[in-house]
Write an enzyme that holds these catalytic residues in place. Sequence first.
Site, PDB file in Angstrom:
ATOM      1  N   ARG A  50     -96.968-112.418 -74.608  1.00  0.00           N
ATOM      2  CA  ARG A  50     -98.208-112.053 -75.400  1.00  0.00           C
ATOM      3  C   ARG A  50     -98.141-110.577 -75.246  1.00  0.00           C
ATOM      4  O   ARG A  50     -98.458-109.770 -76.121  1.00  0.00           O
ATOM      5  CB  ARG A  50     -99.251-112.758 -75.259  1.00  0.00           C
ATOM      6  CG  ARG A  50    -100.267-112.767 -73.899  1.00  0.00           C
ATOM      7  CD  ARG A  50    -101.198-113.721 -74.044  1.00  0.00           C
ATOM      8  NE  ARG A  50    -100.697-115.108 -73.967  1.00  0.00           N
ATOM      9  CZ  ARG A  50    -101.075-116.206 -74.855  1.00  0.00           C
ATOM     10  NH1 ARG A  50    -101.745-115.686 -75.596  1.00  0.00           N
ATOM     11  NH2 ARG A  50    -100.525-117.357 -74.700  1.00  0.00           N
ATOM     12  N   THR A  51     -98.149-110.081 -73.986  1.00  0.00           N
ATOM     13  CA  THR A  51     -98.410-108.536 -73.830  1.00  0.00           C
ATOM     14  C   THR A  51     -97.489-107.778 -74.250  1.00  0.00           C
ATOM     15  O   THR A  51     -97.589-106.709 -74.951  1.00  0.00           O
ATOM     16  CB  THR A  51     -98.420-108.486 -71.931  1.00  0.00           C
ATOM     17  OG1 THR A  51     -99.291-109.206 -71.715  1.00  0.00           O
ATOM     18  CG2 THR A  51     -98.611-106.770 -71.767  1.00  0.00           C
ATOM     19  N   LYS A  79     -77.649-107.312 -61.194  1.00  0.00           N
ATOM     20  CA  LYS A  79     -76.467-106.838 -60.350  1.00  0.00           C
ATOM     21  C   LYS A  79     -76.778-105.987 -59.125  1.00  0.00           C
ATOM     22  O   LYS A  79     -75.839-105.377 -58.649  1.00  0.00           O
ATOM     23  CB  LYS A  79     -75.559-105.936 -61.337  1.00  0.00           C
ATOM     24  CG  LYS A  79     -75.404-106.869 -62.565  1.00  0.00           C
ATOM     25  CD  LYS A  79     -74.648-105.768 -63.538  1.00  0.00           C
ATOM     26  CE  LYS A  79     -74.356-106.360 -64.813  1.00  0.00           C
ATOM     27  NZ  LYS A  79     -74.339-105.645 -66.025  1.00  0.00           N
ATOM     28  N   ARG A 100     -93.622-103.960 -67.189  1.00  0.00           N
ATOM     29  CA  ARG A 100     -93.966-105.180 -66.597  1.00  0.00           C
ATOM     30  C   ARG A 100     -93.039-105.321 -65.525  1.00  0.00           C
ATOM     31  O   ARG A 100     -91.809-105.594 -65.628  1.00  0.00           O
ATOM     32  CB  ARG A 100     -94.083-106.137 -67.378  1.00  0.00           C
ATOM     33  CG  ARG A 100     -94.465-107.523 -66.867  1.00  0.00           C
ATOM     34  CD  ARG A 100     -95.977-107.436 -66.411  1.00  0.00           C
ATOM     35  NE  ARG A 100     -96.318-108.926 -66.727  1.00  0.00           N
ATOM     36  CZ  ARG A 100     -97.463-109.395 -67.021  1.00  0.00           C
ATOM     37  NH1 ARG A 100     -98.145-108.738 -67.853  1.00  0.00           N
ATOM     38  NH2 ARG A 100     -97.824-110.758 -66.833  1.00  0.00           N
ATOM     39  N   HIS A 128    -103.564-104.436 -64.111  1.00  0.00           N
ATOM     40  CA  HIS A 128    -103.035-104.965 -65.613  1.00  0.00           C
ATOM     41  C   HIS A 128    -104.083-103.804 -66.380  1.00  0.00           C
ATOM     42  O   HIS A 128    -104.827-104.473 -67.189  1.00  0.00           O
ATOM     43  CB  HIS A 128    -103.039-106.199 -65.669  1.00  0.00           C
ATOM     44  CG  HIS A 128    -102.534-106.620 -66.842  1.00  0.00           C
ATOM     45  ND1 HIS A 128    -101.978-105.712 -67.720  1.00  0.00           N
ATOM     46  CD2 HIS A 128    -102.507-107.828 -67.694  1.00  0.00           C
ATOM     47  CE1 HIS A 128    -101.190-106.600 -69.133  1.00  0.00           C
ATOM     48  NE2 HIS A 128    -101.552-107.784 -68.695  1.00  0.00           N
TER      49      HIS A 128
END
Lengths: 314, 151
Positions: A50-51, A79, A100, A128
């Site tokens: 949703r973000t 990797k 994020r 946030h």
Amino acid sequence: MNRSLVTLADHSREKIEYLIRMAQEFEQHPNRLLLQGRVVATLFFEPSTRTRLSFETAANRLGARVIGFADPKVTSGTKGETLKDTILMVSNYVDIIVMRHYLEGAARYASEIAPVPIINAGDGANQHPSQTMLDLYTIYQTQGTLENLQIYLVGDLKYGRTVHSLLMAMRHFNPTFHFIAPDELAMPETYKTYCRQYNIRYEEHQDFDADVISGADILYMTRVQKERFSDLMEYERVKDRYLLKLDMLSHAKDTMRILHPLPRVNEIEYAIDDDPHAYYFQQARNGLFVRQALICDALGISLEQVKNDKTIIL
Amino acid sequence: MKRQELIVSALDHGTVIDHIPCDRLFDVIDLLHLRQMTSKVTIGFNLKSHKMGTKSIIKIADRFFTDAELNQLSVVTPNVSLSIIRDYEVVEKKQVCLPDELRGIIRCNNPNCITNNEPMATFFHVIDKEQGAVRCHYCNHEQDIHQAKLV
């Protein structure tokens, strides 16, 4: 000047009010070509649908193009590439990075090494800021002010990043907080100390019922997650005590609004969705306008420019 | 001069770091990069001390440290005595004090902090010098400097 948004903690009251005014412009006219020709990266080292959708919609509705990844499994991080290398590589391609990350402090670090602005879309349990900003916007929208409000925080106040950030961002506006949580998920001492330091009044309540919440302007619900409990017996004992039921709204103020960062599981009874106090879906919608403002601000676009914007699509 | 002090030889020019707790001696050696030093370094370990029971001492010839270098010692040994020696005379005594910022000295105790997962220097803000409370610049976790592990 680094225009990155890592945290709201350092934002002045004026800056918060300025961003609210900018988001109001976008609420009136969300579709524009203000960012035409720009490229926005959304790097999600941890999935958060949703973000990500909210940020990508914000960029798309302003005419920007979006690149990025939604799932860390497809990146070179698996990797063994460092965050620094990924950020420097992507910085070559884009005007701004929305990131994020599952590690705390990742956004601060990225903002220090990247030549383009970084917007923190959540870094582990740390910050946030776009969620906090949309909470502030929604509180302002529903109450007409941020000043002198009675704000009730319910549920997981220990691990709930959103309630901590909200508490800190509200320090400019003389709030009174009310904490309602099971003992295992009570508001940590650090934040109570913070309250005392900034003269923020707070009360702790044992019960969660119609009488307790009758004084609320904002009822901010959060999810009580089973995995947070070390003692599952304790979880079983308290899990139903922090559910909001329709009959509990009988004494609530008419102007009171119920917020929730979503996703909701069962902590707000579904019957409440049709009650005028429910506001969590409008709250999520505000995320779009707020993120449009945050992207523009990070790119150096001023409120004045947004107000005089001739690229509005009606 | 008392006999005890003659165990380590006198210094003509340089720096003497005295009253180092014995369990912190090797931290001091690391913090000041003494292993890479080419000048004469004399180290006394498990010496008798009236004040502390046992202590350690380091004498470094022909080397004068900056305040920033010496203040790093405050992280492991807040109470050491520092003497600057010129021509066999103590010309200056110094106290170490906790600086406002610590860069690249201690580790963050939050395993989910970016500094523990990326090749980068740590950075802490000292928020309470008396209590020794520091806050990670990156993840905002606070910790007690006396419990901190060195990088």
